[in-house]
Design a protein around this motif. Structure first.
Motif, PDB file in Angstrom:
ATOM      1  N   THR A 255      -0.060  27.489  64.929  1.00 55.05           N
ATOM      2  CA  THR A 255      -0.287  26.371  64.011  1.00 55.05           C
ATOM      3  C   THR A 255      -0.967  25.207  64.727  1.00 55.05           C
ATOM      4  O   THR A 255      -1.795  24.500  64.136  1.00 55.05           O
ATOM      5  N   LEU A 256      -0.635  25.019  65.991  1.00 53.82           N
ATOM      6  CA  LEU A 256      -1.247  23.953  66.788  1.00 53.82           C
ATOM      7  C   LEU A 256      -2.716  24.234  67.064  1.00 53.82           C
ATOM      8  O   LEU A 256      -3.570  23.349  66.932  1.00 53.82           O
ATOM      9  N   PHE A 257      -3.032  25.464  67.443  1.00 48.06           N
ATOM     10  CA  PHE A 257      -4.399  25.787  67.858  1.00 48.06           C
ATOM     11  C   PHE A 257      -5.354  26.019  66.685  1.00 48.06           C
ATOM     12  O   PHE A 257      -6.562  25.881  66.838  1.00 48.06           O
ATOM     13  N   ASP A 319      14.358  30.519  60.328  1.00 48.31           N
ATOM     14  CA  ASP A 319      14.013  29.235  60.949  1.00 48.31           C
ATOM     15  C   ASP A 319      12.543  29.142  61.351  1.00 48.31           C
ATOM     16  O   ASP A 319      12.124  28.113  61.896  1.00 48.31           O
ATOM     17  N   LEU A 320      11.750  30.168  61.076  1.00 51.35           N
ATOM     18  CA  LEU A 320      10.366  30.180  61.554  1.00 51.35           C
ATOM     19  C   LEU A 320       9.524  29.070  60.937  1.00 51.35           C
ATOM     20  O   LEU A 320       8.599  28.554  61.575  1.00 51.35           O
ATOM     21  N   TRP A 321       9.839  28.681  59.693  1.00 47.69           N
ATOM     22  CA  TRP A 321       9.062  27.613  59.066  1.00 47.69           C
ATOM     23  C   TRP A 321       9.204  26.299  59.832  1.00 47.69           C
ATOM     24  O   TRP A 321       8.274  25.489  59.856  1.00 47.69           O
ATOM     25  N   LEU A 322      10.355  26.121  60.492  1.00 50.33           N
ATOM     26  CA  LEU A 322      10.538  24.914  61.301  1.00 50.33           C
ATOM     27  C   LEU A 322       9.584  24.890  62.493  1.00 50.33           C
ATOM     28  O   LEU A 322       9.067  23.830  62.869  1.00 50.33           O
ATOM     29  N   PHE A 323       9.345  26.062  63.086  1.00 49.39           N
ATOM     30  CA  PHE A 323       8.391  26.139  64.181  1.00 49.39           C
ATOM     31  C   PHE A 323       6.982  25.805  63.700  1.00 49.39           C
ATOM     32  O   PHE A 323       6.190  25.199  64.434  1.00 49.39           O
ATOM     33  N   ALA A 324       6.652  26.197  62.461  1.00 50.55           N
ATOM     34  CA  ALA A 324       5.341  25.863  61.899  1.00 50.55           C
ATOM     35  C   ALA A 324       5.222  24.363  61.636  1.00 50.55           C
ATOM     36  O   ALA A 324       4.153  23.769  61.838  1.00 50.55           O
ATOM     37  N   PHE A 329       2.631  19.009  63.274  1.00 47.76           N
ATOM     38  CA  PHE A 329       2.632  17.636  63.791  1.00 47.76           C
ATOM     39  C   PHE A 329       2.077  17.572  65.214  1.00 47.76           C
ATOM     40  O   PHE A 329       1.427  16.585  65.587  1.00 47.76           O
ATOM     41  N   LEU A 330       2.309  18.611  65.998  1.00 46.58           N
ATOM     42  CA  LEU A 330       1.710  18.649  67.334  1.00 46.58           C
ATOM     43  C   LEU A 330       0.181  18.713  67.239  1.00 46.58           C
ATOM     44  O   LEU A 330      -0.517  18.132  68.072  1.00 46.58           O
ATOM     45  N   ALA A 331      -0.337  19.412  66.233  1.00 46.56           N
ATOM     46  CA  ALA A 331      -1.783  19.489  66.039  1.00 46.56           C
ATOM     47  C   ALA A 331      -2.360  18.124  65.665  1.00 46.56           C
ATOM     48  O   ALA A 331      -3.459  17.753  66.100  1.00 46.56           O
TER      49      ALA A 331
END
Length: 411
Positions: A255-257, A319-324, A329-331
């Motif tokens: 999601t970041l990249f 919990d994977l949606w939390l990682f997304a 926000f990191l992006a």
């Protein structure tokens, strides 16, 4: 649509496709590594890659500095490239050696099986730093086709090199060996970009080195922030939970990249003339792509699980949606950090370090577990995004064109 707009859209599309393919190749390696390695070994590999990302700030700082200087002084491109070639060679050797020499300290600190794992990290940073200088030249001169080729070489070099290392023996150390060798592919593809004739004495290197160090320090703060949870998980969780968290980070990093092409394409124009409206449009585009990934992970969690390693990581399916969310926000933070580099905005590194310290204090000392750690990252990144978005308005920094007048010319 006028000719200039069409050219921008076309160049952006070329770079966007190349970077997406690069990220797919990188994701492909992470996915295949997650399937071939046991969770404990995959956790070690994730920590090693996080260390590499942090040390790679020198390459990114060099790329940003070269691209900015060429963008604002196109008439001095030959001299800038001449200086950049010397600086890139020296920095690549320095960063690689310093990382390799840190192996006696980092190996026990992160429970790596062998000092060779960190040594291979250092070997990988040599071509990565050289490639950073090549990317800066291509980006600053608007050679989008060449820039796209370098990004493709980066992705496929890592994919095939890393898989070759795992084929020898499925360990984190062998994976890093393959990645170090594969990272030379973009350098080979970029041969010629750092060749230039022209002047440039020893003093001409100092402004570029100074700007690179300044940019790298800001990027170091960002990558420390974006990877602090991976390092906390490796050092604070048991081997199994560390592997589970590393699996979730595949989605975070994807999601970041995904939207990084936005900062690459707009960076030269931001260096010449930035506006808050342009910044908001870019943030909106990044956020839109992130929301799409979050929605996909929330609606189709089992599909998301397949994409991050399969059934052996089933404990974190819900919990994977939390990682997304964290990755989204990191992006946004990533984009705003590069916007600050383009405008040579001060104070950003301090803000990011404060965010890093916040995550560390909340997560490390309280032992809050997988869900608590990723939630802490997401909330902190969201707050940092909001602060960085309004930071230029608070400081009221002059436009880059005005600051360039006081900067000494490049010989």
């Amino acid at each position: 649509m006028n000719r200039s707009t069409r050219a921008t859209v076309s160049s952006g599309s070329i770079v966007a496709v190349a970077m997406m393919v690069m990220n797919v190749a990188t994701y492909g390696f992470n996915l295949l590594a997650a399937r071939q390695l046991v969770p404990a070994e995959f956790g070690a590999l994730t920590a090693l890659l996080s260390l590499t990302l942090i040390a790679n700030v020198v390459a990114l700082g060099l790329q940003a500095s070269i691209a900015r200087r060429i963008s604002v002084r196109p008439g001095q491109t030959i001299q800038i490239v001449h200086t950049a070639s010397r600086v890139a060679l020296a920095l690549s050797l320095l960063v690689g050696l310093a990382t390799a020499l840190s192996s006696p300290i980092l190996t026990p600190a992160f429970s790596f099986d062998s000092v060779w794992a960190v040594i291979w990290c250092g070997a990988m940073l040599v071509p990565l730093t050289l490639a950073g200088a090549q990317l800066g030249v291509a980006q600053g001169t608007g050679r989008w086709g060449k820039l796209a080729a370098l990004y493709l070489g980066n992705g496929f070099g890592r994919l095939f090199g890393g898989l070759a290392g795992l084929a020898i023996e499925p360990t984190a150390t062998n994976a890093m060996m393959g990645l170090a060798i594969g990272s030379w592919l973009p350098v080979i593809l970029g041969m010629g970009l750092l060749k230039a004739t022209g002047g440039g004495d020893a003093h001409s290197r100092r402004p570029l080195v100074f700007e690179t160090v300044t940019s790298a320090s800001t990027l170091l703060a960002y990558f420390a922030f974006s990877n602090v949870d991976a390092l906390i998980a490796r050092g604070g969780f048991d081997a199994h939970d560390s592997g589970l968290y590393a699996s979730g980070l595949i989605l975070t990093k994807s999601t970041l990249f995904l939207p990084q092409f936005v900062s690459v394409v707009f960076f030269p124009s931001l260096a010449r003339d930035s506006s808050h409206r342009t910044r908001l449009r870019a943030v909106g585009l990044v956020a839109l792509l992130g929301v799409a990934v979050v929605a996909g992970a929330a609606v189709l969690p089992k599909l998301a699980l397949i994409l991050v390693g399969g059934d052996q990581y089933a404990e974190i399916t819900g919990d994977l949606w939390l990682f997304a969310v964290s990755g989204t926000f990191l992006a946004i933070v990533y984009l705003l950090v590069f916007d600050a580099l383009a405008r040579r905005e001060g104070g950003v590194a301090v803000l990011v370090w404060i965010a890093t310290a916040t995550v560390f204090c909340v997560a490390y000392f309280n032992r809050i577990g997988i869900v608590g750690l990723v939630t802490t990252m997401a909330i902190t990144a969201a707050a940092l995004s909001a602060v960085l978005l309004v930071w230029p308005l608070i400081r009221r920094t002059p436009e880059p064109k005005q600051t360039e007048v006081t900067e000494p010319p490049v010989p």
